[in-house]
Design an enzyme around this catalytic site. Structure first.
Site, PDB file in Angstrom:
ATOM      1  N   HIS A  25     -99.486  34.818  26.213  1.00 12.33           N
ATOM      2  CA  HIS A  25     -98.738  33.569  26.065  1.00 12.33           C
ATOM      3  C   HIS A  25     -99.254  32.845  24.837  1.00 12.33           C
ATOM      4  O   HIS A  25    -100.344  33.129  24.329  1.00 12.33           O
ATOM      5  CB  HIS A  25     -98.855  32.689  27.313  1.00 12.33           C
ATOM      6  CG  HIS A  25    -100.275  32.303  27.634  1.00 12.33           C
ATOM      7  ND1 HIS A  25    -100.904  31.220  27.064  1.00 12.33           N
ATOM      8  CD2 HIS A  25    -101.189  32.873  28.447  1.00 12.33           C
ATOM      9  CE1 HIS A  25    -102.144  31.136  27.518  1.00 12.33           C
ATOM     10  NE2 HIS A  25    -102.337  32.130  28.368  1.00 12.33           N
ATOM     11  N   SER A  45    -100.161  29.274  22.574  1.00 14.20           N
ATOM     12  CA  SER A  45    -100.590  27.877  22.614  1.00 14.20           C
ATOM     13  C   SER A  45    -101.210  27.551  21.260  1.00 14.20           C
ATOM     14  O   SER A  45    -100.611  27.797  20.225  1.00 14.20           O
ATOM     15  CB  SER A  45    -101.575  27.641  23.769  1.00 14.20           C
ATOM     16  OG  SER A  45    -102.713  28.480  23.641  1.00 14.20           O
ATOM     17  N   HIS A  49    -132.207  27.096  38.506  1.00 15.38           N
ATOM     18  CA  HIS A  49    -131.167  26.297  37.842  1.00 15.38           C
ATOM     19  C   HIS A  49    -131.039  26.743  36.392  1.00 15.38           C
ATOM     20  O   HIS A  49    -132.048  27.023  35.730  1.00 15.38           O
ATOM     21  CB  HIS A  49    -131.533  24.803  37.916  1.00 15.38           C
ATOM     22  CG  HIS A  49    -130.563  23.925  37.193  1.00 15.38           C
ATOM     23  ND1 HIS A  49    -129.301  23.678  37.684  1.00 15.38           N
ATOM     24  CD2 HIS A  49    -130.663  23.264  36.019  1.00 15.38           C
ATOM     25  CE1 HIS A  49    -128.669  22.874  36.841  1.00 15.38           C
ATOM     26  NE2 HIS A  49    -129.478  22.613  35.834  1.00 15.38           N
ATOM     27  N   SER A  93    -129.912  26.287  32.345  1.00 14.91           N
ATOM     28  CA  SER A  93    -129.699  25.347  31.252  1.00 14.91           C
ATOM     29  C   SER A  93    -130.438  25.900  30.032  1.00 14.91           C
ATOM     30  O   SER A  93    -130.555  27.114  29.875  1.00 14.91           O
ATOM     31  CB  SER A  93    -130.209  23.954  31.637  1.00 14.91           C
ATOM     32  OG  SER A  93    -129.900  23.023  30.617  1.00 14.91           O
TER      33      SER A  93
END
Length: 895
Positions: free
Chosen positions: A436, A438, A578, A580
């Site tokens: 598609h 865009s 975590h 990061s």
């Protein structure tokens, strides 16, 4: 054929003040004009005037309103009371969306009694939402010009031919699939524009338009045209490009007045010899001489037609179920395989300047191209369409990779991209496949390694530094999740230069991310190499720090005491749950978070210099550019033959995507109506690999006849990108911190100006000129004089690109030897007089300026035509707008 330019009030905005509704009414109503489309509340002003000064308003003959106005419906009910109206413009397109696209107006119909306007000759309803033509229009007996371009019309009324006085009709960029037979009854029609619709067939009755001089059918789905077109004996220009034509009638060659026949970008494999012999026929982009593709052909790529598109910044082309290759002039390539589109589909493209408000770059990203918009958005192709986008090669190929990034309307995402370098041109292109359309752009990002983490666990390592590994143990997650890893190497030299401390060392910067917001169920094991010069044998553990940065890199916390560190001879290993930023530092400093924050900020900054150069032959033309430090010498060397100026500014630092401004000071000014002018300053956006350059003409309100003007241009910071380090943002607050650099600009003593003498100029006497037509707009003698002042030594190349022969150029040079001004005037006005009857001459002038490298003059001409403003120089104001306006009024009166 170019889009229809507004006829009325091209210069009214320059004459009229904006000091309130009463002042506006006084200046407009005296001339029987009411131009309110330049005001966001124009309809409210109209209703107020209609209430307070009804007797004068009902005498108005020329009315302009914006259909983007929320009070439009209320205003429409009052229009039938203006019985003297001759011209009405209810256009949209006065507002833009966040991507810079024109927003269509809200007009969907007209009141029935609108057809009672017996005097109306000109009606413009462009850029609206009309799906059917209002029936009241067919009751306008005096209508001569009708514009309904950029709407959603799917058909015209069967009795459309009752508009017997119509001479101009434009319905470009609609959805018309066929035409009524009554269109042949428009016996007075001279100009018909039906380009960029969905027409598949033309009625034979089109051949009855005996007065038609220009017919534009480009950008439709026509596979053939009727033989009756050969009856259009008055036809001068026939535009049939970008259709699906497989044949054209040879009888077109017999049209006696035809001067242009455009057949480009069709499916013609053979053209009649009579038409091929015409010197003005254009056939590029057709598969001439190719055999019909076999339905059983195994190589679908080989059978795809090739479309060469000459437009650079915007345009359109048609894709059929057979597929095709498309090559744009800007270097972008497309391949639509057979079957990608089940029905013929019109593709629209345009190249946009990146705006940091919606082109959001991530940390350490580098923009390498302009933004490519492809429409229609969201249409699903049956097979993947391939796109090749050229880009500027980045300076850090090892730690960065090039990807095509696309915008869904909500967020940006990266596509799977392959890159290659062309053998001959050595230019780099990025290749991707999409289902598609865009928005697309090319960026350089940190090399990204990713994997899918299952419940059984897995191992992920960096391709930039294989010593960096992330181990996911079994049971780390219940549901599979995607993890990405990026690494930014930082050399010991960079750390030492930024910190001014030879004892500081740091490992590569590690960034980890995942597609889940839930932390891992078990600790993830990370292996980082020890900083340069540090091994397990000489390691002092008190000097080693593990830093954790937030997603934006604005805060760096020392988490050494929160994790269990293990060491080998070359690596440090620790566990986290975590993801990061993680950074391993080795230093004697105690507060390492602040130092890491400073280094991280500097790694995102570019060292640049500003240059301000003046054209040697025309000092009023100033080139401004922001150049990365390592490119300054090559850029100056390239420009030194045509420009001179002061040494570059001192080095300053800027972020990728940062806005800055250039202000001309101390007696030097610029045109304030430029779209890139904000509060009197030129706006720039710094992208390290794109050209941050603008050329502009400067003037001085100071009387320069007696002495030169010594002015300056100063550069100031503007808005900075989101998520910059807090310290950097704090340092940039306050008026003093916004200043970056100042460079001198000197304007020499001014010679007598050509437009100050009302009599013959330099021995020349020119007749009044009105170049162009109602579609392209008009250029007057005063406009040409303003342009001539700026041509300088480029007059010969401009003349050649305008179509003058070498012999004509040599004769002009010889007859006016020793006087450059006379040469320029002779060339420009000789061309103007020869082409004064050519309705396309204005567009030819703009093209010639661009081809001659004079984009600055082309921009001015386009601004005069499209925006109708007359503020580019003192010379235009001295000529007087009344003379030019009277010329316009006389042209309008002839409609």
């Amino acid at each position: 054929m170019q889009k229809m330019t507004e006829l009325l009030g091209l210069r009214d905005e320059c004459r009229e003040g904006i000091s309130g509704a009463s002042a506006l009414a006084g200046s407009c109503l005296a001339d029987n004009r009411l131009n309110l489309d330049v005001y966001p509340d124009g309809c409210r002003r109209f209703l107020q005037l209609f209430k307070e000064q009804r007797g004068e308003v009902v005498q108005v003959e020329f009315l302009r309103l914006s259909s983007n106005d929320c009070l439009l419906d209320t205003t429409l009910g009052s229009l039938p009371h203006l019985k003297h109206l001759k011209s009405v413009m209810l256009k949209g397109g006065h507002a833009r969306d966040e991507f810079g696209s024109y927003q269509h107006g809200s007009l969907t119909s007209l009141p029935p009694d609108f057809g009672n306007l017996r005097c109306l000759t000109h009606l413009d309803l462009s850029f609206n939402r009309l799906s059917t033509l209002p029936s009241c229009i067919l009751h306008l007996p005096s209508l001569r010009e009708l514009l309904v371009s950029h709407n959603s019309l799917v058909m015209l009324p069967e009795d459309f031919g009752c508009l017997s006085k119509l001479t101009f009709f434009s319905a470009m960029k609609n959805q018309l699939k066929d035409l009524p037979q009554s269109i042949g009854e428009l016996s007075m029609l001279q100009d018909l524009d039906l380009s960029e619709n969905a027409l598949e067939l033309l009625p034979e009755e089109v051949g009855n338009l005996h007065n038609c001089t220009e017919l534009d059918l480009s950008g439709n789905r026509l596979s053939s045209i009727p033989d009756s077109l050969a009856n259009l004996k008055s036809l001068r220009r026939l535009h049939l490009h970008s259709n699906l034509l497989v044949t054209v009638p040879a009888s077109l060659a017999s049209l006696p007045n035809l001067s242009r026949l455009d057949l480009q970008n069709n499916c013609l494999r053979a053209i009649p010899a009579e038409i091929q012999a015409l010197p003005f026929v254009h056939v590029r982009g057709n598969p001439l001489g190719e055999a019909e593709p076999s339905p059983q052909a195994g190589n679908c790529k080989a059978s795809a037609a090739v479309v060469i598109h000459s437009c650079i910044s915007s345009g359109s082309f048609t894709v059929t179920s057979e597929g095709c290759r498309v090559v744009l002039a800007c270097g972008i390539h497309f391949y639509f395989p057979p079957g990608a589109a089940s029905d013929p589909l019109r593709i629209y493209f345009r190249s946009l300047t990146p705006d940091p408000q919606w082109v959001k770059l991530r940390h350490h990203d580098v923009l390498l191209s302009r933004v490519l918009e492809l429409q229609p958005h969201g249409v699903q192709f049956q097979q993947e369409v391939q796109i090749w986008m050229p880009y500027i090669s980045p300076q850090t190929p090892h730690q960065h990779e090039v990807v095509v990034r696309t915008f869904s309307g909500q967020s940006w995402s990266d596509l799977r991209t392959r890159v290659k370098q062309k053998r001959k041109s050595k230019k780099c292109v990025a290749h991707c496949c999409v289902l598609h359309f865009s928005w697309f752009l090319v960026v350089s990002r940190l090399v990204q390694n990713e994997c899918r983490v299952p419940a059984e666990g897995t191992l992920l390592f960096s391709s930039v530094d294989p010593n960096i590994k992330v181990t996911f143990p079994p049971g780390v997650t219940k549901e599979p999740r995607s993890v990405k890893l990026q690494v930014l190497p930082v050399s010991a030299e960079e750390i030492e230069e930024i910190t001014a401390n030879a004892g500081c060392r740091a490992s590569p910067l590690l960034y980890l991310s995942q597609d889940s917001t839930v932390d891992f169920l078990k600790p993830v094991r990370i292996q980082l190499p020890l900083p340069p010069g540090v091994t397990g044998l000489n390691l002092d553990r008190s000097r080693l720090h593990i830093l954790h940065g937030d997603l934006e890199g604005q805060t760096w916390n020392d988490i050494t005491s929160e994790v269990v560190l293990e060491f080998t001879h070359l690596y440090a290993v620790f566990e986290v749950t975590h993801f990061s930023w993680y950074w391993l530092w080795y230093t004697t400093k105690t507060y390492i978070g602040g130092i890491a924050k400073k280094v991280y900020e500097r790694l995102r900054l570019y060292q640049v210099n500003f240059i301000a150069l003046q054209r040697k032959k025309d000092p009023e033309q100033v080139l401004l550019q922001c150049v990365p430090k390592h490119k300054v010498d090559p850029v100056l060397k390239k420009l030194q033959d045509r420009y001179r100026g002061p040494e570059p500014s001192d080095m300053v630092e800027m972020f990728e995507g940062e806005q800055f401004f250039a202000a001309f000071e101390r007696g030097i000014s610029i045109d304030m109506d430029r779209p890139d002018c904000v509060d009197g300053r030129l706006s720039f956006i710094f992208y390290s690999h794109l050209k941050n350059m603008k050329e502009i003409y400067v003037t001085s309100p100071v009387d320069r006849k007696g002495q030169a003007v010594k002015g300056q241009v100063s550069f100031y910071r503007g808005a900075v990108p989101d998520s910059i380090p807090e310290d950097a943002s704090r340092r940039r607050k306050g008026p003093d911190s916004l200043w970056l650099a100042t460079l001198p600009i000197k304007l020499p003593q001014l010679k007598p100006r050509w437009d100050e003498n009302p009599g013959p100029l330099y021995g020349f006497s020119f007749p009044p000129l009105n170049l162009g037509n109602a579609e392209t707009g008009y250029l007057t003698q005063a406009n040409l004089l303003s342009i001539a002042r700026r041509v300088g030594a480029d007059w010969q190349s401009i003349g050649l690109n305008l179509g003058l022969t070498y012999q004509q150029i040599e004769r002009i040079g010889y007859n006016n030897r020793e006087d450059l001004n006379k040469q320029i005037l002779d060339m420009l006005f000789s061309w103007a007089q020869q082409n004064s009857e050519d309705p396309d001459c204005v567009s030819k002038l703009i093209t010639a300026m661009k081809e001659s490298g004079r984009q600055d003059i082309a921009d001015e001409v386009e601004a005069i035509i499209e925006l109708g403003r007359q503020k580019y120089s003192e010379s235009i104001r001295r000529v007087g707008l009344e003379q030019e306006s009277s010329t316009e009024d006389s042209a309008i009166a002839m409609m």
